[in-house]
Design a protein around this motif. Sequence first.
Motif, PDB file in Angstrom:
ATOM      1  N   ILE A 250       0.834  -1.208   0.000  1.00 43.69           N
ATOM      2  CA  ILE A 250       0.000   0.000   0.000  1.00 43.69           C
ATOM      3  C   ILE A 250       0.865   1.253   0.000  1.00 43.69           C
ATOM      4  N   LEU A 251       1.918   1.250   0.810  1.00 45.37           N
ATOM      5  CA  LEU A 251       2.820   2.410   0.863  1.00 45.37           C
ATOM      6  C   LEU A 251       3.551   2.635  -0.459  1.00 45.37           C
ATOM      7  N   SER A 252       3.836   1.555  -1.169  1.00 44.62           N
ATOM      8  CA  SER A 252       4.632   1.685  -2.393  1.00 44.62           C
ATOM      9  C   SER A 252       3.925   2.520  -3.463  1.00 44.62           C
ATOM     10  N   PHE A 253       2.599   2.459  -3.484  1.00 41.34           N
ATOM     11  CA  PHE A 253       1.879   3.267  -4.469  1.00 41.34           C
ATOM     12  C   PHE A 253       2.094   4.755  -4.214  1.00 41.34           C
ATOM     13  N   ALA A 254       2.100   5.143  -2.961  1.00 41.68           N
ATOM     14  CA  ALA A 254       2.313   6.551  -2.616  1.00 41.68           C
ATOM     15  C   ALA A 254       3.764   6.966  -2.837  1.00 41.68           C
ATOM     16  N   LEU A 255       4.679   6.013  -2.727  1.00 47.17           N
ATOM     17  CA  LEU A 255       6.106   6.328  -2.840  1.00 47.17           C
ATOM     18  C   LEU A 255       6.666   6.147  -4.249  1.00 47.17           C
ATOM     19  N   ASP A 256       5.844   5.753  -5.200  1.00 46.44           N
ATOM     20  CA  ASP A 256       6.323   5.550  -6.571  1.00 46.44           C
ATOM     21  C   ASP A 256       7.048   6.757  -7.164  1.00 46.44           C
ATOM     22  N   PRO A 257       6.578   7.990  -6.975  1.00 45.14           N
ATOM     23  CA  PRO A 257       7.345   9.123  -7.515  1.00 45.14           C
ATOM     24  C   PRO A 257       8.754   9.223  -6.927  1.00 45.14           C
ATOM     25  N   LEU A 258       8.885   8.931  -5.638  1.00 42.92           N
ATOM     26  CA  LEU A 258      10.211   8.923  -5.014  1.00 42.92           C
ATOM     27  C   LEU A 258      11.073   7.822  -5.607  1.00 42.92           C
ATOM     28  N   PHE A 259      10.495   6.625  -5.765  1.00 42.74           N
ATOM     29  CA  PHE A 259      11.233   5.510  -6.360  1.00 42.74           C
ATOM     30  C   PHE A 259      11.672   5.841  -7.780  1.00 42.74           C
ATOM     31  N   ASP A 260      10.803   6.492  -8.537  1.00 43.60           N
ATOM     32  CA  ASP A 260      11.123   6.864  -9.910  1.00 43.60           C
ATOM     33  C   ASP A 260      12.310   7.819  -9.944  1.00 43.60           C
ATOM     34  N   SER A 261      12.289   8.825  -9.100  1.00 43.20           N
ATOM     35  CA  SER A 261      13.399   9.795  -9.070  1.00 43.20           C
ATOM     36  C   SER A 261      14.706   9.145  -8.646  1.00 43.20           C
ATOM     37  N   LEU A 262      14.634   8.325  -7.603  1.00 44.28           N
ATOM     38  CA  LEU A 262      15.840   7.655  -7.121  1.00 44.28           C
ATOM     39  C   LEU A 262      16.373   6.675  -8.163  1.00 44.28           C
ATOM     40  N   GLY A 263      15.481   5.897  -8.761  1.00 40.23           N
ATOM     41  CA  GLY A 263      15.897   4.951  -9.795  1.00 40.23           C
ATOM     42  C   GLY A 263      16.500   5.642 -11.003  1.00 40.23           C
ATOM     43  N   TYR A 264      15.918   6.780 -11.389  1.00 43.43           N
ATOM     44  CA  TYR A 264      16.463   7.549 -12.508  1.00 43.43           C
ATOM     45  C   TYR A 264      17.878   8.020 -12.189  1.00 43.43           C
ATOM     46  N   TYR A 265      18.068   8.495 -10.973  1.00 42.59           N
ATOM     47  CA  TYR A 265      19.396   8.960 -10.562  1.00 42.59           C
ATOM     48  C   TYR A 265      20.402   7.808 -10.580  1.00 42.59           C
ATOM     49  N   ILE A 266      20.019   6.658 -10.028  1.00 32.65           N
ATOM     50  CA  ILE A 266      20.936   5.515  -9.943  1.00 32.65           C
ATOM     51  C   ILE A 266      21.253   4.958 -11.332  1.00 32.65           C
ATOM     52  N   LEU A 267      20.243   4.874 -12.183  1.00 35.67           N
ATOM     53  CA  LEU A 267      20.480   4.319 -13.519  1.00 35.67           C
ATOM     54  C   LEU A 267      21.273   5.264 -14.419  1.00 35.67           C
ATOM     55  N   ASN A 268      21.349   6.533 -14.074  1.00 39.09           N
ATOM     56  CA  ASN A 268      22.101   7.489 -14.882  1.00 39.09           C
ATOM     57  C   ASN A 268      23.487   7.788 -14.338  1.00 39.09           C
ATOM     58  N   ILE A 269      23.992   6.973 -13.446  1.00 44.05           N
ATOM     59  CA  ILE A 269      25.376   7.113 -12.990  1.00 44.05           C
ATOM     60  C   ILE A 269      26.265   6.514 -14.075  1.00 44.05           C
ATOM     61  N   ASN A 270      27.020   7.357 -14.747  1.00 42.76           N
ATOM     62  CA  ASN A 270      27.803   6.922 -15.914  1.00 42.76           C
ATOM     63  C   ASN A 270      28.834   5.853 -15.582  1.00 42.76           C
ATOM     64  N   SER A 271      29.399   5.895 -14.402  1.00 42.44           N
ATOM     65  CA  SER A 271      30.437   4.922 -14.064  1.00 42.44           C
ATOM     66  C   SER A 271      29.866   3.506 -13.892  1.00 42.44           C
ATOM     67  N   LEU A 272      28.545   3.366 -13.794  1.00 36.91           N
ATOM     68  CA  LEU A 272      27.930   2.043 -13.639  1.00 36.91           C
ATOM     69  C   LEU A 272      27.373   1.479 -14.942  1.00 36.91           C
ATOM     70  N   ASN A 273      27.523   2.187 -16.041  1.00 35.41           N
ATOM     71  CA  ASN A 273      26.970   1.717 -17.319  1.00 35.41           C
ATOM     72  C   ASN A 273      27.516   0.351 -17.727  1.00 35.41           C
ATOM     73  N   GLY A 274      28.795   0.125 -17.546  1.00 39.36           N
ATOM     74  CA  GLY A 274      29.384  -1.174 -17.874  1.00 39.36           C
ATOM     75  C   GLY A 274      28.798  -2.290 -17.012  1.00 39.36           C
ATOM     76  N   PHE A 275      28.594  -1.998 -15.739  1.00 43.74           N
ATOM     77  CA  PHE A 275      28.002  -2.972 -14.830  1.00 43.74           C
ATOM     78  C   PHE A 275      26.565  -3.293 -15.232  1.00 43.74           C
ATOM     79  N   TYR A 276      25.799  -2.262 -15.584  1.00 42.14           N
ATOM     80  CA  TYR A 276      24.417  -2.480 -16.015  1.00 42.14           C
ATOM     81  C   TYR A 276      24.365  -3.297 -17.297  1.00 42.14           C
TER      82      TYR A 276
END
Length: 169
Positions: free
Chosen positions: A68-94
């Motif tokens: 239930i909480l996750s639905f309310a926190l989805d915008p936070l998860f989206d922002s955090l996930g966007y930040y983590i996935l756009n770390i250039n030094s992790l592109n090779g790992f991804y």
Amino acid sequence: MFFLKLLKQIIVIFQTDISPNQVAWGFALGAILGLVPNMFMKLVLFIVIMMFRVNISAAFLAWAVYEILSFALDPLFDSLGYYILNINSLNGFYTYLYNLPVVPFTKFNNTVVMGSLVVGIILIIPNMIIAKKLLVYYRTHLREKVSKWKIVRWLTATILTTNVIKIVK
């Protein structure tokens, strides 16, 4: 009916002498299960919960609360996930992870999935500590008072009757 079963599970968790560590770890792992939106990841986490000696009822309780909480926190998860996935030094790992046989099914490249997974992992230890402290506090200070309530006596009698009927069958 679902609410009544959930209430029974909560009473069993608090009233019986189940190990606080098992309950706490069950709650912590169930929280991740509730936060992560991907069904494949939920299945993997559910298997992990079943493999370890944790309280399943606590895991289901946490799953319901955090779902239930996750639905309310989805915008936070989206922002955090966007930040983590756009770390250039992790592109090779991804790229390496994405080329593995099973990992792409986790959809870790989705911003909401990545953000919720990271938050769930970060919250493992705090969830475990808080759940254990609350359970120990309840059992030392409130168990006797609450066990005298009519609803608790009725539900625990129902639980015992149901378990006896299952054993006899």
